[in-house]
Design a protein around this motif. Structure first.
Motif, PDB file in Angstrom:
ATOM      1  N   GLN A   1      -2.662   3.269  -5.829  1.00  0.00           N
ATOM      2  CA  GLN A   1      -3.377   3.917  -4.729  1.00  0.00           C
ATOM      3  C   GLN A   1      -2.954   5.373  -4.635  1.00  0.00           C
TER       4      GLN A   1
ATOM      5  N   HIS B   1       0.856  -1.195   0.000  1.00  0.00           N
ATOM      6  CA  HIS B   1       0.000   0.000   0.000  1.00  0.00           C
ATOM      7  C   HIS B   1       0.892   1.246   0.000  1.00  0.00           C
TER       8      HIS B   1
ATOM      9  N   GLU C   1      -2.524   7.934  -1.440  1.00  0.00           N
ATOM     10  CA  GLU C   1      -2.553   8.062   0.005  1.00  0.00           C
ATOM     11  C   GLU C   1      -2.654   9.542   0.344  1.00  0.00           C
TER      12      GLU C   1
ATOM     13  N   ARG D   1      -0.043  -6.849  -4.647  1.00  0.00           N
ATOM     14  CA  ARG D   1      -0.566  -7.838  -3.693  1.00  0.00           C
ATOM     15  C   ARG D   1      -0.625  -9.208  -4.356  1.00  0.00           C
TER      16      ARG D   1
ATOM     17  N   SER E   1       0.574   3.596   2.025  1.00  0.00           N
ATOM     18  CA  SER E   1       0.705   4.120   3.394  1.00  0.00           C
ATOM     19  C   SER E   1       2.178   4.167   3.812  1.00  0.00           C
TER      20      SER E   1
HETATM   21  N1  DAH Z   1      -3.594   1.268   3.268  1.00  0.00           N
HETATM   22  C1  DAH Z   1      -4.978   0.887   3.216  1.00  0.00           C
HETATM   23  C2  DAH Z   1      -5.156  -0.238   2.199  1.00  0.00           C
HETATM   24  O1  DAH Z   1      -4.307  -0.431   1.405  1.00  0.00           O
HETATM   25  C3  DAH Z   1      -5.849   2.038   2.823  1.00  0.00           C
HETATM   26  C4  DAH Z   1      -5.882   3.087   3.882  1.00  0.00           C
HETATM   27  C5  DAH Z   1      -6.831   3.002   4.872  1.00  0.00           C
HETATM   28  C6  DAH Z   1      -4.956   4.105   3.911  1.00  0.00           C
HETATM   29  C7  DAH Z   1      -6.903   3.945   5.869  1.00  0.00           C
HETATM   30  C8  DAH Z   1      -5.014   5.064   4.914  1.00  0.00           C
HETATM   31  C9  DAH Z   1      -5.990   4.963   5.892  1.00  0.00           C
HETATM   32  O2  DAH Z   1      -4.160   6.075   4.981  1.00  0.00           O
HETATM   33  O3  DAH Z   1      -6.033   5.917   6.859  1.00  0.00           O
HETATM   34  O4  DAH Z   1      -6.147  -0.898   2.235  1.00  0.00           O
END
Ligand code: DAH
Length: 339
Positions: free
Chosen positions: A206, A166, A208, A192, A168
């Motif tokens: 994604q 992700h 972020e 993934r 993140s």
């Molecule tokens: N990283 C999560 C995913 O890949 C998505 C995500 C959820 C990012 C909540 C965030 C968050 O920054 O606060 O499913």
């Protein structure tokens, strides 16, 4: 000799064809090196001198007449160009194929533009990531089942290096390197270990989002996401937040956008609810702030993460995610844009 000269003169005088090829044939017949007049001059050379005086002038006159007549004929009847070789300079130039933007990039650029308007910058991180940035700093304890939520591709069987699951992970890098206030969005590719189907792929994108400052509240998160949803999906768009769980946020929520429930496509897209899940979000867990060197007693923050392909599929009514990765020109050519 005189008889011949007169006969040739008659023939030349009576010639009145305007065909360029016929005129050229006439020139060859009379004036070329092996033509009739050249032959007369050969005969002339062999004549006795008295006769030469008499014939010489007529012969010269004949030659002059033939030259002038043929010149005239040629200038009034120019050779026609072959139609196939004509260049028409008014024809439009060749069409060059300019290419088009990929739908994933169109959506990504639009989302970046929406957040840039409210002061977010763009940050990026590596696609091969270490355990700390992808998991540990984000409050995934070792052996914690939350790691299983994200089927990971490890690099060369090394548990410490993986393709990021992700974006993140970029949050962590930004917080480690910058001081609050932080307002950033991080678009990128993630990976993934999942079976590929019409709805999911092992590679996707994604975006972020992260906002860290003093006194950042859940209300700020909600308002920011409402702003985004109304910019992207339309001014009347409604959103709802459902409680959820992510290790790196507390509290956490899933964000749904009201899509509508009028036709078969709406039913399919929203699984019959009318609501479309577009992202995860939450308040940055104090442990995460601490892991990144930010004092959670002073600062708070919110974060969110959304899948670009899902949003592109909604926007362009694409029913199979695999179309976004095949690079079939017939598909890609449909996305023309200025962006
Ligand atoms: N990283 C999560 C995913 O890949 C998505 C995500 C959820 C990012 C909540 C965030 C968050 O920054 O606060 O499913």
């Amino acid at each position: 000799m005189n008889l011949k000269i007169n006969a040739y003169l008659e023939e030349l005088k009576s010639f009145n064809d305007s065909n360029a090829q016929k005129i050229e044939e006439l020139r060859i017949k009379f004036l070329s090196k092996k033509g009739l007049i050249a032959a007369l001059f050969e005969e002339f050379k062999a004549m006795p001198s008295q006769e030469k005086r008499e014939v010489g002038r007529s012969l010269n006159d004949l030659k002059k007449f033939a030259s002038t007549k043929i010149e005239e004929l040629k200038s009034t009847n120019p050779v026609e160009e072959d139609a196939g070789e004509k260049i028409d300079s008014t024809r439009p130039a060749n069409n060059y194929f300019l290419g088009s933007r990929h739908p994933v990039n169109l959506v990504k650029n639009e989302i970046i533009g929406i957040f840039e308007k409210i002061g977010f910058n763009v940050s990026e991180g590596p696609e091969v990531e270490d355990d700390w940035h992808n998991f540990t700093a984000l409050n995934f304890p070792e052996e914690h089942p939350a790691r299983d939520m994200q089927d990971t591709f490890f690099v060369a069987k090394d548990p410490d290096w993986a393709l990021r699951t992700h974006t993140s992970s970029v949050q962590v890098r930004v917080m480690e390197n910058d001081k609050p206030p932080i307002r950033t969005i991080s678009p990128g590719r993630v990976f993934r270990n999942e079976a590929i189907s019409a709805r999911s792929h092992c590679i996707f994108h994604q975006i972020e989002g992260l906002y860290v400052d003093k006194n950042v509240s859940f209300a700020d998160l909600k308002q920011t996401l409402l702003y985004f949803a109304q910019e992207f999906f339309g001014k009347e768009t409604k959103i709802r937040l459902r409680p959820s769980y992510f290790p790196f946020t507390e509290p956490s929520a899933e964000v749904d956008v009201y899509w509508g429930l009028e036709n078969e496509v709406d039913y399919k897209m929203t699984k019959g609810t009318g609501w479309l899940e577009v992202m995860g979000c939450g308040m940055v867990d104090p442990n995460v702030l601490k892991n990144c060197g930010i004092d959670p007693e002073v600062y708070s923050g919110f974060a969110f993460g959304m899948g670009v392909e899902r949003i592109a599929m909604q926007r362009y009514q694409i029913s199979d995610i695999r179309l976004l990765f095949e690079n079939d020109m017939r598909f890609l050519e449909q996305f023309q844009s200025e962006l």
